[in-house]
Design a protein around this motif. Structure first.
Motif, PDB file in Angstrom:
ATOM      1  N   PHE A 136       0.832  -1.206   0.000  1.00  0.00           N
ATOM      2  CA  PHE A 136       0.000   0.000   0.000  1.00  0.00           C
ATOM      3  C   PHE A 136       0.871   1.264   0.000  1.00  0.00           C
ATOM      4  O   PHE A 136       0.532   2.262  -0.649  1.00  0.00           O
ATOM      5  CB  PHE A 136      -0.931  -0.002   1.205  1.00  0.00           C
ATOM      6  CG  PHE A 136      -2.134  -0.886   1.022  1.00  0.00           C
ATOM      7  CD1 PHE A 136      -3.128  -0.543   0.119  1.00  0.00           C
ATOM      8  CD2 PHE A 136      -2.275  -2.052   1.747  1.00  0.00           C
ATOM      9  CE1 PHE A 136      -4.249  -1.347  -0.061  1.00  0.00           C
ATOM     10  CE2 PHE A 136      -3.382  -2.871   1.579  1.00  0.00           C
ATOM     11  CZ  PHE A 136      -4.370  -2.515   0.668  1.00  0.00           C
ATOM     12  N   ALA A 137       1.971   1.235   0.741  1.00  0.00           N
ATOM     13  CA  ALA A 137       2.884   2.381   0.727  1.00  0.00           C
ATOM     14  C   ALA A 137       3.483   2.568  -0.666  1.00  0.00           C
ATOM     15  O   ALA A 137       3.621   3.695  -1.151  1.00  0.00           O
ATOM     16  CB  ALA A 137       3.993   2.184   1.764  1.00  0.00           C
ATOM     17  N   GLY A 138       3.830   1.455  -1.320  1.00  0.00           N
ATOM     18  CA  GLY A 138       4.350   1.547  -2.680  1.00  0.00           C
ATOM     19  C   GLY A 138       3.325   2.090  -3.662  1.00  0.00           C
ATOM     20  O   GLY A 138       3.658   2.875  -4.562  1.00  0.00           O
ATOM     21  N   LEU A 139       2.045   1.695  -3.466  1.00  0.00           N
ATOM     22  CA  LEU A 139       0.983   2.230  -4.316  1.00  0.00           C
ATOM     23  C   LEU A 139       0.846   3.739  -4.121  1.00  0.00           C
ATOM     24  O   LEU A 139       0.683   4.493  -5.096  1.00  0.00           O
ATOM     25  CB  LEU A 139      -0.331   1.533  -4.003  1.00  0.00           C
ATOM     26  CG  LEU A 139      -1.575   2.039  -4.741  1.00  0.00           C
ATOM     27  CD1 LEU A 139      -1.401   1.892  -6.253  1.00  0.00           C
ATOM     28  CD2 LEU A 139      -2.824   1.304  -4.265  1.00  0.00           C
ATOM     29  N   GLY A 168       3.647   3.824   5.466  1.00  0.00           N
ATOM     30  CA  GLY A 168       5.074   3.734   5.740  1.00  0.00           C
ATOM     31  C   GLY A 168       5.359   3.521   7.218  1.00  0.00           C
ATOM     32  O   GLY A 168       6.181   2.672   7.587  1.00  0.00           O
ATOM     33  N   LEU A 169       4.678   4.286   8.061  1.00  0.00           N
ATOM     34  CA  LEU A 169       4.865   4.120   9.509  1.00  0.00           C
ATOM     35  C   LEU A 169       4.415   2.741   9.977  1.00  0.00           C
ATOM     36  O   LEU A 169       5.109   2.080  10.771  1.00  0.00           O
ATOM     37  CB  LEU A 169       4.098   5.212  10.255  1.00  0.00           C
ATOM     38  CG  LEU A 169       4.671   6.631  10.182  1.00  0.00           C
ATOM     39  CD1 LEU A 169       3.743   7.623  10.870  1.00  0.00           C
ATOM     40  CD2 LEU A 169       6.054   6.685  10.823  1.00  0.00           C
ATOM     41  N   VAL A 170       3.253   2.307   9.502  1.00  0.00           N
ATOM     42  CA  VAL A 170       2.748   0.998   9.923  1.00  0.00           C
ATOM     43  C   VAL A 170       3.666  -0.124   9.436  1.00  0.00           C
ATOM     44  O   VAL A 170       3.854  -1.123  10.137  1.00  0.00           O
ATOM     45  CB  VAL A 170       1.307   0.795   9.404  1.00  0.00           C
ATOM     46  CG1 VAL A 170       0.803  -0.594   9.766  1.00  0.00           C
ATOM     47  CG2 VAL A 170       0.374   1.842   9.991  1.00  0.00           C
ATOM     48  N   THR A 171       4.254   0.037   8.257  1.00  0.00           N
ATOM     49  CA  THR A 171       5.187  -0.965   7.742  1.00  0.00           C
ATOM     50  C   THR A 171       6.390  -1.116   8.667  1.00  0.00           C
ATOM     51  O   THR A 171       6.886  -2.230   8.882  1.00  0.00           O
ATOM     52  CB  THR A 171       5.658  -0.576   6.330  1.00  0.00           C
ATOM     53  OG1 THR A 171       4.529  -0.501   5.464  1.00  0.00           O
ATOM     54  CG2 THR A 171       6.640  -1.596   5.782  1.00  0.00           C
TER      55      THR A 171
END
Length: 199
Positions: A136-139, A168-171
């Motif tokens: 999702f961050a990459g999207l 990004g933070l959650v990752t």
């Protein structure tokens, strides 16, 4: 009349966990569905769509997304309870993982298989959710790399930035949280075995 009262007592009044699931279902429907409806209501006025259509789209989006999300999460919670030996046992397991202590008199034959599943879930949680959040961050990053949109575009430019920051933070946080839970579950299993050998 007595039979109806007996059914109500057995299946509703004396079923606190069922009532808990009902409240969870209603709360998630209202919160998630309301949030999605608010997003549609906030974004749609940027287009030339009539107000009536915007209101209908917001209500429909809220109902469909809220009900689908809450049904899925309620089923997952009920399934999780069943995998842990019932709702009350799930509460005791969660309390033990949080405090890092097994309750006195815990049955090894009951607790160890449940904790083994908890350990497997926590081990899987160190990479699977992280991968999903990273996607999702990459999207979100991909959307930011697209050519600039005109000022009257229906999608606000801050949404990809918000997605990138959040996911990004959650990752980053997700694997550490899963590792922390994994260590706690392993400590509980070791404590459970020590208590069983001391008997």
């Amino acid at each position: 009349m007595d039979e109806q009262r007996g059914w109500m007592t057995e299946h509703v009044l004396e079923a606190p966990r069922r009532r808990t699931l009902l409240w969870v279902f209603l709360a998630m429907t209202v919160v998630f569905g309301g949030s999605m409806a608010a997003v549609v209501a906030a974004v749609a006025p940027l287009t030339d769509v009539p107000v009536g259509v915007v209101a209908a789209a917001a209500v429909a989006t809220g109902l469909i997304s809220g009900l689908s999300f809450s049904v899925t999460m309620t089923v997952l919670i009920a399934w999780s309870w069943s995998q842990q030996g019932g709702a009350d046992q799930a509460v005791r397991i969660a309390r033990a993982v949080k405090t890092g202590r097994v309750p006195d008199g815990a049955d090894v034959s009951t607790w160890d298989p449940i904790l083994a599943r908890q350990e497997a879930w926590a081990r899987r949680g160190t990479w699977l959710p992280t991968l999903e959040f990273a996607l999702f961050a990459g999207l979100s990053a991909f959307l930011l790399l697209l050519p600039p949109t005109p000022d009257d575009a229906p999608l606000p430019t801050w949404i990809p930035w918000a997605g990138l920051v959040f996911f990004g933070l959650v990752t980053v946080v997700s694997p550490f949280a899963s590792l922390h839970r994994l260590r706690r579950v392993r400590v509980l299993r070791a404590e459970l075995r020590r208590a069983d050998r001391s008997l």
